[in-house]
Scaffold this active site. Structure first.
Site, short mmCIF file in Angstrom:
data_model
loop_
_atom_site.label_atom_id
_atom_site.label_comp_id
_atom_site.label_asym_id
_atom_site.label_seq_id
_atom_site.Cartn_x
_atom_site.Cartn_y
_atom_site.Cartn_z
CD GLN A 1 10.59 14.04 -11.71
OE1 GLN A 1 9.58 13.34 -11.70
NE2 GLN A 1 11.67 13.73 -11.00
CG HIS B 1 7.74 10.48 -8.87
ND1 HIS B 1 7.90 9.50 -7.90
CD2 HIS B 1 9.01 10.91 -9.15
CE1 HIS B 1 9.19 9.37 -7.62
NE2 HIS B 1 9.88 10.22 -8.37
CE1 TYR C 1 3.57 -6.61 -11.99
CE2 TYR C 1 1.44 -5.55 -11.89
CZ TYR C 1 2.27 -6.51 -12.42
OH TYR C 1 1.79 -7.38 -13.37
CD GLU D 1 9.94 -2.98 -8.81
OE1 GLU D 1 10.07 -3.16 -7.59
OE2 GLU D 1 8.82 -3.00 -9.39
CE1 TYR E 1 17.73 7.82 -6.60
CE2 TYR E 1 15.41 8.03 -6.10
CZ TYR E 1 16.41 7.61 -6.94
OH TYR E 1 16.11 6.95 -8.11
#
Length: 415
Positions: free
Chosen positions: A126, A190, A295, A285, A306
């Site tokens: 990523q 991430h 949070y 979210e 997953y």
């Protein structure tokens, strides 16, 4: 003793009124209810059906449909994994490509050669060249900012750089890496990485927690940048007034805590910062980010891993942790966000647009009094992963698609 007809009728009325009041209380207070008398847009089986929202309207909002017909113009094709689009004042657009290239695309679709001067990126998984943003003073200083997965000894991490775009727009000068997220980690997931300048002139940077179980808890650690929203100056220093400045063991750049992987951030017309973060399966979210708040991730979250297993030791609500304004189950895999402020689409004013990677659509959310009251999915017929969405100076929306042969689209009212 026999009761008169009048007494029986009065008793029946009282019972009926009591039942009606009870039903009304259920419809208002049962968290399973959607926000109003409507049909929810999402009707599929939830990934975590046993989990219940904390309040009505927190998930599965009312379906809504735009009255304005739209035209989708493909400005160009052939972009390699575009990750961000940033409109320039003259109508052209900066586009990042994940392998490490920054290009300018003209309003008519001419694609420039890669702009020179960028530092190397780690484009595995990523990672790569990620977001790009204009300086608030771009018209006078030609400065741009970008985020990227920076290769480092022992791994990589998200970094933010700045540079001055040349007059001919072919190169960058005075290039400096102004911020490096710590710790360095040997992974490929991430990175988070959206950049947004606030009305205070500060740069808000979203960071992922790097996904793996071994580093994931650092989203709650104050000595780590992982899983945080940061607030820094244009030179990369911790911004004045940050909530944890001077706190022992806390990094001064931190603005908020407990995020999973934030690839969407935008300020609304009132100057409030909203993020849309990729959660676990069934736990994407929408959060209204406030100074110093926590949070939850990975302690408080909706959804599941997953793999289908529960998120270890997690609950959906806990004192001291913020609830999301809204969540999706099943997920949308959000990336890119824009509050619409233009005049081309009057009915879209102040609506939030979010790219959807998983189900390949553009999400439109109507938000009233900090609650989602309507949701629409646009561009489903295009069947492409929406990576970023931005509003241009012409009031159109510009979208890039997450494909090896990626596209840049212009969305405008049909004439």
């Amino acid at each position: 003793m026999r009761l008169s007809k009048e007494v029986l009728y009065a008793a029946l009325v009282l019972v009926t009124l009591g039942t009606a009041c009870t039903n009304k209380e259920i419809s208002q207070d049962d968290p399973d209810q959607t926000s109003g008398n409507c049909s929810p847009l999402e009707t599929r089986q939830a990934n975590a059906p046993e989990q219940k929202p904390a309040f009505a309207g927190q998930t599965r909002a009312c379906a809504m449909t735009s009255a304005t017909a739209i035209t989708v113009e493909v400005i160009t094709k052939g972009l390699e994994k575009p990750w961000a689009v940033e409109p320039l004042p003259d109508g052209s657009l900066l586009v990042t490509e994940k392998p490490g290239r920054l290009r300018i695309v003209s309003a008519t679709g001419t694609v420039s050669e890669p702009i020179t001067g960028l530092p190397a990126v780690d484009a595995r998984g990523q990672g790569g060249l990620l977001d790009v943003a204009l300086s608030p003073n771009f018209n006078s200083n030609n400065t741009i900012f970008w985020s990227f997965a920076e290769p480092r000894s022992g791994g990589n991490a998200t970094s933010v750089a700045r540079g001055v775009l040349s007059t001919d727009r072919k190169s960058l000068s005075d290039v400096r890496v102004i911020f490096r997220a710590m710790p360095t980690y040997n992974g490929t997931m991430h990175y988070g990485s959206r950049l947004a300048f606030g009305p205070d002139g500060m740069l808000y940077v979203t960071l992922g927690e790097r996904s793996d179980l071994e580093i994931r808890p650092q989203a709650q650690h104050m000595d780590s940048h992982m899983g945080k929203v940061l607030r820094i100056t244009s030179d990369g220093a911790a911004a004045p007034g940050n909530p944890f400045t001077g706190q022992a063991g806390a990094l001064p750049e931190i603005w908020s805590v407990g995020h999973r992987n934030v690839q969407s951030s935008a300020f609304d017309a009132e100057g409030k910062l909203w993020i849309v973060e990729m959660g676990p399966q069934g736990g994407d979210e929408l959060n209204l980010v406030e100074k110093g708040k926590n949070y939850g991730w990975p302690l408080v979250t909706y959804g599941e891993e997953y793999s289908g297993s529960p998120v270890p030791n997690a609950v959906t609500a806990k004192a001291g942790f913020e609830q999301p304004v809204y969540y999706w189950d099943p997920v949308i895999a959000p990336s890119g966000a824009q509050f619409y402020t233009g005049t081309a689409f009057p009915e879209w004013r102040n609506n939030l647009f979010v790219g959807g990677l998983k189900d390949k659509f553009l999400v439109r959310l109507k938000i009233e009094n900090n609650k989602v009251t309507g949701e629409e999915h646009l561009l489903k017929d295009r069947n492409q992963r929406i990576r970023d969405v931005k509003q241009g100076p012409d009031g159109a929306l510009y979208v890039v698609t997450d494909q090896s042969n990626g596209e840049l689209w212009r969305i405008s009212p049909k004439r």
